[in-house]
Design a protein around this motif. Structure first.
Motif, PDB file in Angstrom:
ATOM      1  N   GLU A  29       0.824  -1.214   0.000  1.00 29.66           N
ATOM      2  CA  GLU A  29       0.000   0.000   0.000  1.00 29.66           C
ATOM      3  C   GLU A  29       0.852   1.255   0.000  1.00 29.66           C
ATOM      4  O   GLU A  29       0.435   2.304  -0.501  1.00 29.66           O
ATOM      5  N   GLU A  30       2.052   1.159   0.564  1.00 24.42           N
ATOM      6  CA  GLU A  30       2.951   2.316   0.639  1.00 24.42           C
ATOM      7  C   GLU A  30       3.953   2.362  -0.505  1.00 24.42           C
ATOM      8  O   GLU A  30       4.912   3.130  -0.475  1.00 24.42           O
ATOM      9  N   GLY A  31       3.742   1.522  -1.539  1.00 26.00           N
ATOM     10  CA  GLY A  31       4.499   1.661  -2.771  1.00 26.00           C
ATOM     11  C   GLY A  31       5.762   0.847  -2.903  1.00 26.00           C
ATOM     12  O   GLY A  31       6.531   1.047  -3.859  1.00 26.00           O
ATOM     13  N   ALA A  32       6.023  -0.084  -1.977  1.00 25.67           N
ATOM     14  CA  ALA A  32       7.245  -0.874  -2.047  1.00 25.67           C
ATOM     15  C   ALA A  32       7.131  -2.010  -3.061  1.00 25.67           C
ATOM     16  O   ALA A  32       6.035  -2.515  -3.327  1.00 25.67           O
ATOM     17  N   LYS A  33       8.270  -2.420  -3.598  1.00 23.71           N
ATOM     18  CA  LYS A  33       8.380  -3.662  -4.344  1.00 23.71           C
ATOM     19  C   LYS A  33       8.846  -4.720  -3.349  1.00 23.71           C
ATOM     20  O   LYS A  33       9.795  -4.481  -2.581  1.00 23.71           O
ATOM     21  N   ILE A  34       8.185  -5.874  -3.344  1.00 21.01           N
ATOM     22  CA  ILE A  34       8.356  -6.828  -2.255  1.00 21.01           C
ATOM     23  C   ILE A  34       8.686  -8.215  -2.769  1.00 21.01           C
ATOM     24  O   ILE A  34       8.066  -8.704  -3.721  1.00 21.01           O
ATOM     25  N   ALA A  35       9.640  -8.856  -2.104  1.00 25.33           N
ATOM     26  CA  ALA A  35       9.912 -10.275  -2.326  1.00 25.33           C
ATOM     27  C   ALA A  35       9.557 -11.015  -1.044  1.00 25.33           C
ATOM     28  O   ALA A  35      10.130 -10.749   0.024  1.00 25.33           O
ATOM     29  N   ILE A  36       8.577 -11.908  -1.138  1.00 29.23           N
ATOM     30  CA  ILE A  36       8.227 -12.783  -0.025  1.00 29.23           C
ATOM     31  C   ILE A  36       9.169 -13.979  -0.080  1.00 29.23           C
ATOM     32  O   ILE A  36       9.165 -14.739  -1.049  1.00 29.23           O
ATOM     33  N   VAL A  37       9.989 -14.118   0.937  1.00 29.21           N
ATOM     34  CA  VAL A  37      10.959 -15.209   0.975  1.00 29.21           C
ATOM     35  C   VAL A  37      10.551 -16.191   2.068  1.00 29.21           C
ATOM     36  O   VAL A  37      10.499 -15.835   3.255  1.00 29.21           O
ATOM     37  N   GLN A  38      10.239 -17.404   1.670  1.00 26.42           N
ATOM     38  CA  GLN A  38       9.827 -18.443   2.611  1.00 26.42           C
ATOM     39  C   GLN A  38       9.865 -19.793   1.911  1.00 26.42           C
ATOM     40  O   GLN A  38      10.130 -19.874   0.704  1.00 26.42           O
ATOM     41  N   ARG A  39       9.614 -20.839   2.666  1.00 25.38           N
ATOM     42  CA  ARG A  39       9.711 -22.190   2.114  1.00 25.38           C
ATOM     43  C   ARG A  39       8.507 -22.557   1.255  1.00 25.38           C
ATOM     44  O   ARG A  39       8.640 -23.169   0.200  1.00 25.38           O
ATOM     45  N   MET A  46      -1.842 -12.938  -3.583  1.00 30.39           N
ATOM     46  CA  MET A  46      -0.953 -11.940  -3.003  1.00 30.39           C
ATOM     47  C   MET A  46       0.079 -11.441  -4.005  1.00 30.39           C
ATOM     48  O   MET A  46       0.648 -10.357  -3.829  1.00 30.39           O
ATOM     49  N   LEU A  47       0.358 -12.224  -5.024  1.00 38.12           N
ATOM     50  CA  LEU A  47       1.482 -11.955  -5.914  1.00 38.12           C
ATOM     51  C   LEU A  47       1.084 -11.087  -7.101  1.00 38.12           C
ATOM     52  O   LEU A  47      -0.074 -11.011  -7.480  1.00 38.12           O
ATOM     53  N   GLY A  48       2.080 -10.417  -7.672  1.00 39.15           N
ATOM     54  CA  GLY A  48       1.846  -9.563  -8.830  1.00 39.15           C
ATOM     55  C   GLY A  48       3.164  -9.020  -9.334  1.00 39.15           C
ATOM     56  O   GLY A  48       4.238  -9.517  -8.977  1.00 39.15           O
ATOM     57  N   GLU A  49       3.088  -7.997 -10.136  1.00 40.47           N
ATOM     58  CA  GLU A  49       4.303  -7.421 -10.722  1.00 40.47           C
ATOM     59  C   GLU A  49       5.271  -6.922  -9.655  1.00 40.47           C
ATOM     60  O   GLU A  49       6.492  -7.062  -9.793  1.00 40.47           O
ATOM     61  N   VAL A  72      17.742  -9.150  -5.639  1.00 37.65           N
ATOM     62  CA  VAL A  72      18.498  -8.014  -6.173  1.00 37.65           C
ATOM     63  C   VAL A  72      18.509  -8.036  -7.698  1.00 37.65           C
ATOM     64  O   VAL A  72      18.355  -6.991  -8.348  1.00 37.65           O
ATOM     65  N   GLN A  73      18.650  -9.205  -8.277  1.00 35.63           N
ATOM     66  CA  GLN A  73      18.620  -9.316  -9.737  1.00 35.63           C
ATOM     67  C   GLN A  73      17.235  -8.986 -10.292  1.00 35.63           C
ATOM     68  O   GLN A  73      17.107  -8.358 -11.349  1.00 35.63           O
ATOM     69  N   ARG A  74      16.206  -9.382  -9.570  1.00 40.10           N
ATOM     70  CA  ARG A  74      14.828  -9.158 -10.039  1.00 40.10           C
ATOM     71  C   ARG A  74      14.448  -7.685  -9.996  1.00 40.10           C
ATOM     72  O   ARG A  74      13.868  -7.139 -10.947  1.00 40.10           O
ATOM     73  N   PHE A  75      14.782  -7.007  -8.891  1.00 40.89           N
ATOM     74  CA  PHE A  75      14.330  -5.629  -8.696  1.00 40.89           C
ATOM     75  C   PHE A  75      15.429  -4.579  -8.852  1.00 40.89           C
ATOM     76  O   PHE A  75      15.141  -3.381  -8.903  1.00 40.89           O
ATOM     77  N   GLY A  76      16.692  -5.010  -8.858  1.00 43.68           N
ATOM     78  CA  GLY A  76      17.776  -4.054  -9.077  1.00 43.68           C
ATOM     79  C   GLY A  76      18.403  -3.470  -7.836  1.00 43.68           C
ATOM     80  O   GLY A  76      19.208  -2.536  -7.907  1.00 43.68           O
ATOM     81  N   GLY A  77      18.082  -4.005  -6.668  1.00 41.80           N
ATOM     82  CA  GLY A  77      18.678  -3.501  -5.443  1.00 41.80           C
ATOM     83  C   GLY A  77      17.928  -4.001  -4.230  1.00 41.80           C
ATOM     84  O   GLY A  77      17.038  -4.858  -4.346  1.00 41.80           O
TER      85      GLY A  77
END
Length: 254
Positions: A29-39, A46-49, A72-77
């Protein structure tokens, strides 16, 4: 109104359920790009661009390192790390095996260390980064049968302070959130398993001065603030979020 995390890239471990899902939703909601890391894979909805899933066993150091590099490769940092994933079981010291203890520490304490270590080179490139560790009020006190859990969360709190001290001069902040009782699917299963679940629910409410239990969004709101530049002068702190529960002294039962 500007989004507090616009343009920020975040890893949220265990971000697909419970408290983690509440943090994921608020970060999105606050504009972050997110990677959910879990098993296990989170719900597809929940997922999207801007919200992706990266599979990793958080008790495996090589998978943790690989997951960070994938993000890092996916989002650039990488700007934000939320060490949320954890486990809990109820065993006294005498009931626990050495393997039980080691597994608790591997997931709850060692994984945040390894994730933080893997994230550091990427944080330095951003010149401002935030680590938010999810501890627990059980890092400050304990429920019966939780020596390993309490020890792991107390360790998270201590680790938080140490990282803040060592890396503040690099623009890397580190804080912890210590939640109390937060509603989730797991907490509902736990309450429903009780013989007198209705009574348990009532007693839980009475324990909280605010008159309700916590919600994942409550933790998410605090995590957003700690991850954002709104808290730029805050580091090394442990924030208790428990509706006043640990401040209320019990009276004798009459």
């Amino acid at each position: 109104m500007a989004h507090l995390l616009a343009g920020k890239i975040a890893i949220i471990t265990g971000g697909g359920r419970g408290i983690g899902a509440g943090i994921t939703k608020r970060f999105a909601e606050e504009g972050a790009k997110i990677a959910i890391v879990q098993r296990n894979s989170p719900p597809e909805a929940m997922l999207g661009e801007d919200i992706v899933y990266v599979k990793a066993d958080l008790s495996n150091s090589s998978e943790i390192t690989s997951a960070v590099e994938t993000v890092v490769q996916r989002f650039g940092g990488l700007d934000i790390l939320v060490n949320n994933a954890g486990i809990m079981f109820e065993k006294t010291v005498e009931q626990m095996t050495e393997a039980d203890w080691d597994h608790m520490m591997a997931v709850n304490l060692k994984a945040p260390f390894l994730l933080t270590k893997a994230a550091m080179p990427h944080f330095r490139k951003r010149h401002a980064a935030s680590i938010v560790n999810i501890g627990s009020i059980e890092g400050l006190a304990s429920n019966p049968g939780h020596p390993a859990y309490s020890a792991s969360k107390a360790g998270v709190h201590g680790f938080t302070a140490a990282v803040a001290v060592d890396h503040g001069h690099e623009g890397i902040r580190c804080n912890a959130i210590a939640p109390g009782w937060i509603n989730s699917d797991l907490s509902e299963i736990y309450i429903d398993s009780m013989a007198e679940s209705a009574r348990v629910r009532k007693e839980l409410l009475v324990m909280h001065p605010v008159g309700r239990l916590g919600e994942p969004r409550d933790v998410g709101n605090l995590a957003v603030w700690l991850a954002s530049e709104e808290s730029a002068f805050v580091t090394g702190q442990v924030y208790v979020i428990d509706g006043g529960r640990t401040k209320k002294l019990p009276l004798p039962i009459t």
